[in-house]
Design an enzyme around this catalytic site. Sequence first.
Site, short mmCIF file in Angstrom:
data_model
loop_
_atom_site.label_atom_id
_atom_site.label_comp_id
_atom_site.label_asym_id
_atom_site.label_seq_id
_atom_site.Cartn_x
_atom_site.Cartn_y
_atom_site.Cartn_z
N CYS A 85 0.84 -1.21 0.00
CA CYS A 85 0.00 0.00 0.00
C CYS A 85 0.87 1.25 0.00
CB CYS A 85 -0.94 0.01 1.21
SG CYS A 85 -2.02 1.45 1.28
N CYS A 121 -0.51 4.10 2.18
CA CYS A 121 -0.29 3.87 3.62
C CYS A 121 1.15 4.14 4.02
CB CYS A 121 -0.64 2.43 3.99
SG CYS A 121 -2.24 1.85 3.41
N ASP A 122 2.09 3.67 3.22
CA ASP A 122 3.49 3.61 3.66
C ASP A 122 4.46 4.46 2.85
OD1 ASP A 122 2.70 1.75 5.58
OD2 ASP A 122 3.00 0.06 4.22
#
Length: 324
Positions: A137, A140-141
């Site tokens: 992701c 997300c990261d």
Amino acid sequence: MATTHKTRMLIIGSGPAGLSAAIYGARAGMEPIVVQGLQPGGQLTITTDVENYPGFREVIQGPWLMQEMQAQAEHVGTRMMWDTITNVDLSGDVFVAQGDSGDTYEGDTLVIATGAQAKWLGVPGEQELSGRGVSACATCDGFFYRGKKVVVIGGGNTAVEEALYLTNHATEVVLIHRRDSLRSEKILQDRLFAHPKIKTVWNKRVDRFVAGEDGALRAVALTDTQTGEESELLTDGAFVAIGHAPATELFKGKLAMDETGYLIVEPGTPKTDIPGVFAAGDVSDHVYRQAITAAGAGCMAALDAERYLAEKLHLAGITETVQG
């Protein structure tokens, strides 16, 4: 002894969507039951640092966030059941689910929040280095790779979109694909090839994620799909972007789905094609796939479920009055 559990709102799945639905449902007096499934807490329980969930100035841990959500849901009256649903019957006025434990769950309304799982390569080092350089992701990261070099693995829309997003953070993005052409939309390819930060490596298969002395990702081991030549590509981060698989096997032939298995809902709502059955979170969202959007969808599902029941009771009252 097998038991039958009855509720005004039955929720299958215990990620952000399911627990948010439970919180709103409990506060509306629906006395919800959440059947947690194989992965209680959903995908956030295998996510380490979370920095994009509103309300926390410092980085928080995914498992801790889900523990707090569950505690809040239980505090307002949700019943949590450690069970996995193996079959559902959506044909009657009451929706029936069978648990692996032998218990039966009956709901006047049903919220499906079973989520979706990222598809993984299944190669050595992938799971061992998850959260230590390997991710599925970028949204997300990606922030954690500011000023660093990353690779993206895949050749479809997901991979190209992830690569383009990562240019906001990384100094260099390398897209690795096992073929010599991409499957993504032409407009996305045009953006990818025109971006100065992105390089493309063709005809390469990722066989292994290689750890450094510090235990974090150091490189990806590649094999040329044409010549068989082996090589290593140094990187700080690797994003596996070969798609997602929604957890909808239970509902095949029972609810409308798209060609990839995502539940189809009425646009802008969590309503499926069966009145009283709602889908929330990644099980019906193949675009955003974020904890915050899943939580919002869970809220919507609970509100719509309460309205559905209120309208149903109102109509039943009118019918009873007319018949009387």
